[in-house]
Scaffold this motif. Structure first.
Motif, PDB file in Angstrom:
ATOM      1  N   ASN A  21       0.844  -1.195   0.000  1.00 54.61           N
ATOM      2  CA  ASN A  21       0.000   0.000   0.000  1.00 54.61           C
ATOM      3  C   ASN A  21       0.877   1.242   0.000  1.00 54.61           C
ATOM      4  N   ILE A  22       0.443   2.297  -0.682  1.00 58.01           N
ATOM      5  CA  ILE A  22       1.175   3.559  -0.726  1.00 58.01           C
ATOM      6  C   ILE A  22       0.272   4.675  -0.186  1.00 58.01           C
ATOM      7  N   PHE A  23       0.823   5.480   0.727  1.00 58.30           N
ATOM      8  CA  PHE A  23       0.132   6.624   1.315  1.00 58.30           C
ATOM      9  C   PHE A  23       0.935   7.885   1.049  1.00 58.30           C
ATOM     10  N   ASN A  24       0.251   9.007   0.838  1.00 62.49           N
ATOM     11  CA  ASN A  24       0.986  10.249   0.622  1.00 62.49           C
ATOM     12  C   ASN A  24       1.398  10.867   1.953  1.00 62.49           C
ATOM     13  N   SER A  25       2.008  12.030   1.901  1.00 65.79           N
ATOM     14  CA  SER A  25       2.557  12.657   3.104  1.00 65.79           C
ATOM     15  C   SER A  25       1.478  13.092   4.083  1.00 65.79           C
ATOM     16  N   SER A  26       0.220  13.100   3.644  1.00 63.90           N
ATOM     17  CA  SER A  26      -0.904  13.409   4.542  1.00 63.90           C
ATOM     18  C   SER A  26      -1.591  12.138   5.036  1.00 63.90           C
ATOM     19  N   ASP A  27      -0.941  11.003   4.845  1.00 63.20           N
ATOM     20  CA  ASP A  27      -1.465   9.702   5.272  1.00 63.20           C
ATOM     21  C   ASP A  27      -2.750   9.313   4.542  1.00 63.20           C
ATOM     22  N   VAL A  28      -2.902   9.778   3.334  1.00 64.13           N
ATOM     23  CA  VAL A  28      -4.045   9.409   2.503  1.00 64.13           C
ATOM     24  C   VAL A  28      -3.614   8.279   1.570  1.00 64.13           C
ATOM     25  N   TYR A  29      -4.407   7.225   1.537  1.00 65.64           N
ATOM     26  CA  TYR A  29      -4.138   6.084   0.655  1.00 65.64           C
ATOM     27  C   TYR A  29      -4.270   6.521  -0.796  1.00 65.64           C
ATOM     28  N   VAL A  30      -3.211   6.279  -1.602  1.00 60.05           N
ATOM     29  CA  VAL A  30      -3.211   6.764  -2.983  1.00 60.05           C
ATOM     30  C   VAL A  30      -3.108   5.658  -4.022  1.00 60.05           C
ATOM     31  N   ARG A  31      -2.580   4.485  -3.650  1.00 63.02           N
ATOM     32  CA  ARG A  31      -2.505   3.408  -4.636  1.00 63.02           C
ATOM     33  C   ARG A  31      -2.009   2.132  -3.959  1.00 63.02           C
ATOM     34  N   SER A  32      -2.223   1.011  -4.649  1.00 57.40           N
ATOM     35  CA  SER A  32      -1.615  -0.261  -4.284  1.00 57.40           C
ATOM     36  C   SER A  32      -0.616  -0.655  -5.372  1.00 57.40           C
ATOM     37  N   ARG A  33       0.450  -1.309  -4.966  1.00 56.82           N
ATOM     38  CA  ARG A  33       1.496  -1.737  -5.894  1.00 56.82           C
ATOM     39  C   ARG A  33       1.595  -3.261  -5.930  1.00 56.82           C
ATOM     40  N   ALA A  34       2.115  -3.762  -7.049  1.00 56.10           N
ATOM     41  CA  ALA A  34       2.412  -5.184  -7.177  1.00 56.10           C
ATOM     42  C   ALA A  34       3.592  -5.355  -8.115  1.00 56.10           C
ATOM     43  N   PHE A  35       4.420  -6.346  -7.823  1.00 57.48           N
ATOM     44  CA  PHE A  35       5.531  -6.660  -8.719  1.00 57.48           C
ATOM     45  C   PHE A  35       6.014  -8.076  -8.450  1.00 57.48           C
ATOM     46  N   GLY A  36       6.771  -8.604  -9.394  1.00 54.83           N
ATOM     47  CA  GLY A  36       7.369  -9.927  -9.263  1.00 54.83           C
ATOM     48  C   GLY A  36       8.851  -9.871  -9.539  1.00 54.83           C
ATOM     49  N   MET A  37       9.647 -10.389  -8.607  1.00 47.74           N
ATOM     50  CA  MET A  37      11.106 -10.404  -8.764  1.00 47.74           C
ATOM     51  C   MET A  37      11.547 -11.786  -9.244  1.00 47.74           C
ATOM     52  N   PRO A  38      12.397 -11.853 -10.262  1.00 49.53           N
ATOM     53  CA  PRO A  38      12.744 -13.154 -10.847  1.00 49.53           C
ATOM     54  C   PRO A  38      13.568 -14.024  -9.903  1.00 49.53           C
ATOM     55  N   LYS A  39      13.089 -15.231  -9.653  1.00 49.32           N
ATOM     56  CA  LYS A  39      13.827 -16.168  -8.810  1.00 49.32           C
ATOM     57  C   LYS A  39      15.191 -16.511  -9.396  1.00 49.32           C
ATOM     58  N   ALA A  40      15.259 -16.622 -10.708  1.00 45.97           N
ATOM     59  CA  ALA A  40      16.518 -17.019 -11.351  1.00 45.97           C
ATOM     60  C   ALA A  40      17.649 -16.071 -10.986  1.00 45.97           C
ATOM     61  N   ASP A  41      17.334 -14.799 -10.774  1.00 40.44           N
ATOM     62  CA  ASP A  41      18.341 -13.832 -10.345  1.00 40.44           C
ATOM     63  C   ASP A  41      18.495 -13.824  -8.828  1.00 40.44           C
ATOM     64  N   LEU A  42      17.376 -13.716  -8.118  1.00 37.95           N
ATOM     65  CA  LEU A  42      17.442 -13.620  -6.653  1.00 37.95           C
ATOM     66  C   LEU A  42      18.172 -14.796  -6.035  1.00 37.95           C
ATOM     67  N   TYR A  43      17.852 -15.992  -6.491  1.00 42.14           N
ATOM     68  CA  TYR A  43      18.378 -17.199  -5.856  1.00 42.14           C
ATOM     69  C   TYR A  43      19.833 -17.467  -6.231  1.00 42.14           C
ATOM     70  N   ASN A  44      20.339 -16.725  -7.198  1.00 40.47           N
ATOM     71  CA  ASN A  44      21.740 -16.882  -7.608  1.00 40.47           C
ATOM     72  C   ASN A  44      22.591 -15.660  -7.298  1.00 40.47           C
ATOM     73  N   GLY A  45      22.032 -14.732  -6.518  1.00 38.91           N
ATOM     74  CA  GLY A  45      22.817 -13.575  -6.099  1.00 38.91           C
ATOM     75  C   GLY A  45      23.144 -12.616  -7.215  1.00 38.91           C
TER      76      GLY A  45
END
Length: 535
Positions: A250-274
């Motif tokens: 969740n993302i909130f602005n500087s006034s603590d108002v909810y402004v958006r939700s985020r989603a992403f996927g990080m590749p295992k092939a990279d993460l698991y191999n450093g």
């Protein structure tokens, strides 16, 4: 979440009380045919993860302490307070007649053992308790105390490291920890975030083990969310598919108002191999807190779900190619559900102080098997906080099954998690086993008790409602660590399926749970338990 300046929470809905049995009636308006593809969502930015550090951390660094001020919701604080007040006035304080309950097989296994988890360091609350089970170890993460590695064989603590030491960072308090075990590749994945250092700097951390031993080495990654100056990145959740580590936030602005939700996927092939890597960073609009899935099969699509903030529906998203250059997310038709609203807070015998039941969000990852998606959230039912599980057919955006998870008709039940297993599943219903954990209190004469750590389960052929359950811990007194009228509690818990078998219990028939327990009036601990459809 922890003790912090900013607070959170999401997804209250301005709706009527939920009927007890959800069942399949909610799906009657859905088409019998697969739905059309939805509206594509933007990925306006690419995030670059840092070149990882390879570490074998030890010891503790003193965390910075912030007093918690309650959750930051995706409606205004005034609206959430209004909804909570309305829920508290709702009566009578008893649910309608309930049918169902734990299966007879589960009742023959009231507990398969439990052991003590991590406990509170000075002044940090709530714990954000979560954990995951691996081949021979159990890993728990909590605010302040960091992560602990336990032996599954005897519950002994093998290693405990603070997040400040683990991530090599002490500029701000680290909070919102999550952990999963990737049974396909035998890796532990741990995530957390820190409070903002400035309007443009907020650290998000990911750690991936180099093998199945969580006492060994990890690759440590970090990034600053590419948000507008002053925006706050909060309540990240963690999921897995075959190619990617899936994250929502969740993302909130500087006034603590909810402004958006985020989603992403990080590749295992990279993460698991450093390997240093990058990924597309999607905006999902403002549906509320979005839960990612743990995908238990080879489905090429991932389904993400959010409880709607002010409507009798759930929001559903389909992601493809996460962790690849072809990553895309579309919003699917809404999932209609019986009207619901936020739960009242949990009551305790002997005190007017309440326990925070949060709001109606899905607080943990879903289980995804085939075209079925399983998750749980806590809502108002008969004037009582009530965990309510929902199984969604992602082909047609409809609820195909659902029920409640409670100790009794008078108990206050909240802070729940669920995981599903394919064992016993069928082509039409591939989730054959369900395992739950939750918190329960009761103030009714004759059945009153303080905070309990609960667990339970059901077969796909059982009645929908899980009633009763196993008790892993019961507090001897009420929890009232501050002068606040509502005390922070839990924020989340965890259920994970045991990836290894024994001579008497095949894979998929046993789960491990972890939840907050109460040590004294002013301090929390945690309890790790196991249960299963086996001996």
């Amino acid at each position: 979440m922890t003790t912090r300046r900013r607070v959170r929470r999401v997804v209250p809905a301005l709706l009527a009380a939920l009927a007890l049995s959800l069942g399949v009636a909610q799906a009657t308006g859905a088409s019998a045919h697969p739905q059309a593809e939805g509206r594509p969502l933007p990925a306006p930015r690419t995030v670059h993860l840092s070149t990882p550090k390879l570490i074998n951390p030890k010891g503790h660094a003193q965390p910075k302490v912030r007093k918690d001020q309650g959750p930051l919701p995706t409606v205004s604080r005034a609206k959430l307070d209004e909804l909570k007040a309305a829920a508290a006035k709702h009566g009578p304080k008893r649910r309608p007649n309930m049918t169902g309950g734990n299966s007879a097989r589960m009742l023959k296994q009231p507990s398969q053992g439990s052991f003590e988890g991590l406990s509170q360091p000075c002044c940090l609350r709530p714990p954000d308790t979560t954990g995951a089970v691996g081949k021979s170890q159990y890993v728990e993460t909590v605010n302040g105390a960091g992560f602990g590695v336990y032996s599954k064989s005897d519950g002994s603590l093998l290693k405990n490291v603070s997040f400040a030491s683990f991530f090599g960072y002490s500029a701000q308090t680290i909070f919102d920890p999550r952990v999963l075990y990737d049974k396909r590749w035998n890796r532990w994945v741990i995530s957390a975030e820190a409070f903002q250092e400035s309007s443009t700097v907020q650290k998000v951390f990911y750690a991936v083990s180099t093998g199945s031993d969580a006492t060994g080495s990890f690759y440590i990654y970090t990034f600053d969310p590419p948000e507008n100056p002053g925006d706050f990145y909060d309540f990240p959740q963690l999921g897995l598919d075959q190619d990617a580590v899936i994250v929502t936030a969740n993302i909130f602005n500087s006034s603590d108002v909810y402004v958006r939700s985020r989603a992403f996927g990080m590749p295992k092939a990279d993460l698991y191999n450093g390997v240093a890597t990058n990924f597309s960073y999607f905006s999902l609009g403002t549906p509320g807190t979005v839960a990612p899935p743990v995908v238990e099969d080879n489905n090429a699509s991932d389904f993400l779900v959010a409880a709607a903030p002010s409507d009798s529906k759930l929001s559903l998203f389909k992601a493809t190619g996460l962790g690849r250059s072809s990553a895309a997310i579309v919003q699917l038709p809404d999932v209609p559900v019986a009207a619901y609203t936020v739960p009242p807070n949990g009551r305790q015998p002997g005190t007017a102080s309440l326990l925070d039941s949060s709001d109606s969000r899905f607080a943990q990852n879903s289980t995804q098997i085939g075209n079925q998606l399983l998750n749980i959230h806590t809502i108002d039912n008969g004037g009582l906080p009530t965990p309510t599980w929902r199984q969604i057919n992602t082909d047609v955006s409809s609820v195909t099954a659902g029920g409640v998870v409670v100790e009794s008709g008078t108990s206050d039940d909240f802070n729940a998690s669920v995981a599903g297993s394919p064992v016993g599943g069928t082509a039409s219903n591939p989730i054959g086993r369900m395992f739950f954990t939750w918190t329960s209190t009761d103030v009714a004469t004759g059945s009153a008790h303080q905070v309990r750590v609960k667990s339970g389960g059901r077969l796909a052929t059982d009645p929908p409602n899980v009633i009763g359950g196993n008790t892993h811990s019961t507090a001897s007194t009420f929890y009232d660590p501050t002068s606040d009228a509502v005390e922070r509690w839990g924020d989340y818990s965890a259920v994970t399926i045991n990836p290894s078998s024994t001579s008497t219990c095949a894979v998929g028939n046993r789960a491990y749970v972890v939840n907050e327990r109460q040590i004294s009036t002013t301090s929390w601990g945690s309890r790790i338990g196991k249960l299963g459809f086996c001996s």
